[in-house]
Enzyme design. Structure first.
Site, PDB file in Angstrom:
ATOM      1  CG  ASP A 271      -3.632  -5.901  14.101  1.00  0.00           C
ATOM      2  OD1 ASP A 271      -3.466  -4.359  13.930  1.00  0.00           O
ATOM      3  OD2 ASP A 271      -4.829  -6.289  14.337  1.00  0.00           O
TER       4      ASP A 271
ATOM      5  CG  ASN B  77      -9.762  -1.491  10.058  1.00  0.00           C
ATOM      6  OD1 ASN B  77      -9.722  -2.587   9.814  1.00  0.00           O
ATOM      7  ND2 ASN B  77      -9.206  -0.811  11.184  1.00  0.00           N
TER       8      ASN B  77
HETATM    9  C1  FPP Z   1      -4.305  -3.808  10.089  1.00  0.00           C
HETATM   10  O1  FPP Z   1      -3.307  -3.595  10.298  1.00  0.00           O
HETATM   11  C2  FPP Z   1      -4.716  -4.243   8.632  1.00  0.00           C
HETATM   12  C3  FPP Z   1      -5.693  -3.597   7.752  1.00  0.00           C
HETATM   13  C4  FPP Z   1      -6.591  -2.518   8.389  1.00  0.00           C
HETATM   14  C5  FPP Z   1      -5.888  -4.059   6.522  1.00  0.00           C
HETATM   15  C6  FPP Z   1      -5.734  -5.392   6.009  1.00  0.00           C
HETATM   16  C7  FPP Z   1      -5.582  -5.255   4.490  1.00  0.00           C
HETATM   17  C8  FPP Z   1      -4.642  -6.124   3.869  1.00  0.00           C
HETATM   18  C9  FPP Z   1      -3.736  -6.959   4.393  1.00  0.00           C
HETATM   19  C10 FPP Z   1      -4.765  -6.127   2.154  1.00  0.00           C
HETATM   20  C11 FPP Z   1      -5.828  -6.092   1.407  1.00  0.00           C
HETATM   21  C12 FPP Z   1      -6.782  -7.306   1.895  1.00  0.00           C
HETATM   22  C13 FPP Z   1      -6.988  -8.310   0.875  1.00  0.00           C
HETATM   23  C14 FPP Z   1      -7.763  -9.360   1.254  1.00  0.00           C
HETATM   24  C15 FPP Z   1      -6.087  -8.219  -0.257  1.00  0.00           C
HETATM   25  P1  FPP Z   1      -2.797  -2.035  10.732  1.00  0.00           P
HETATM   26  O2  FPP Z   1      -2.813  -1.022   9.639  1.00  0.00           O
HETATM   27  O3  FPP Z   1      -3.805  -1.809  11.717  1.00  0.00           O
HETATM   28  O4  FPP Z   1      -1.352  -2.138  11.253  1.00  0.00           O
HETATM   29  P2  FPP Z   1      -0.870  -1.363  12.730  1.00  0.00           P
HETATM   30  O5  FPP Z   1      -1.442  -2.078  13.798  1.00  0.00           O
HETATM   31  O6  FPP Z   1       0.645  -1.970  12.440  1.00  0.00           O
HETATM   32  O7  FPP Z   1      -0.733  -0.069  12.356  1.00  0.00           O
END
Ligand code: FPP
Length: 229
Positions: A2, A50
């Site tokens: 996150d 998501n």
């Molecule tokens: C949550 O942060 C993160 C995600 C929904 C995506 C995670 C993906 C990656 C780290 C990159 C791709 C993965 C791989 C394995 C190459 P958020 O967007 O909810 O952040 P926020 O809560 O601050 O808005």
């Protein structure tokens, strides 16, 4: 993982920059965990929610990053003896991503150092519901006696029945929720949360998390020595 969006917002950048920076953290942490000889590491890369509820542009960007990661990281995964697996409704992902995922899984299938599981289009409740459906179908087909269905039966019908229970659940960006992640497998997981956003999460934070875990006294519902009469 996150805090990608918040990390980008804090820098006045678009959310997708945060996801791109998050990939660097994935690369570093996978390598560090493999070197530390952790047997399993599961990363929650994309929940069912998501996948369904985020803007299409953001989801497609995540698919681009994922596909690139699956291709680019093959040498590093081989070098660190990491076996890649995945969990979730994989077949609902774009065909080009599934193709690279299956290729990387096949290439690394013989590695024995650490198993890296990517949770993609994954939901814990859905996994349990899918297991319940599979058990019901097996019962109708006469392959399972409903009277003997127990926890082990459910475990054998999860997406990856070989995945062990989770020992340590790490939450970044200060989150204190389980967010529908591996609900069956985290029953007795120790939870550790850090305010660090995922793109900034590196070896010192991992070491801190593992040290905190090492200091926990796990009871699994029982009693610790000296708990009293
Ligand atoms: C949550 O942060 C993160 C995600 C929904 C995506 C995670 C993906 C990656 C780290 C990159 C791709 C993965 C791989 C394995 C190459 P958020 O967007 O909810 O952040 P926020 O809560 O601050 O808005």
């Amino acid at each position: 993982m996150d805090g990608n969006g918040r990390w980008a917002n804090e820098r006045g950048e678009e959310r997708r920059r945060g996801h791109a920076a998050g990939v660097n953290a994935v690369r570093d942490i996978v390598t560090e965990c493999a070197r530390a000889k952790l047997p399993w590491l599961s990363l929650y890369a994309l929940s069912t929610e998501n996948y369904r509820a985020r803007p299409r542009f953001e989801v497609m960007w995540l698919m681009v990053l994922l596909k690139k990661f699956l291709i680019d990281e093959r040498p590093t995964l081989m070098e660190n003896d990491v076996r890649l697996r995945s969990t979730g409704r994989i077949d609902e992902l774009p065909a080009a991503v599934v193709k690279e995922l299956r290729k990387t899984e096949a290439l690394t299938a013989g590695n024995r150092g650490m198993t890296l599981v990517l949770a993609l289009n994954y939901g814990g409740r859905r996994e349990i519901a899918d297991a319940a459906r599979a058990i019901a179908e097996a019962a109708i087909a006469g392959k399972i006696d409903p009277a003997v269905v127990d926890e082990a039966t459910v475990g054998r019908h999860l997406y990856d029945p070989t995945m062990p229970d989770v020992d340590l659940l790490v939450r970044t960006a200060g989150e204190l929720r389980v967010s529908n992640f591996l609900l069956w497998q985290i029953s007795y997981a120790e939870i550790w949360s850090t305010p660090i956003c995922w793109p900034d999460f590196r070896k010192p934070h991992l070491v801190e998390a593992l040290a905190a875990y090492a200091g926990r006294r796990r009871k699994f519902g029982g009693l610790l020595p000296g708990a009293g009469r």
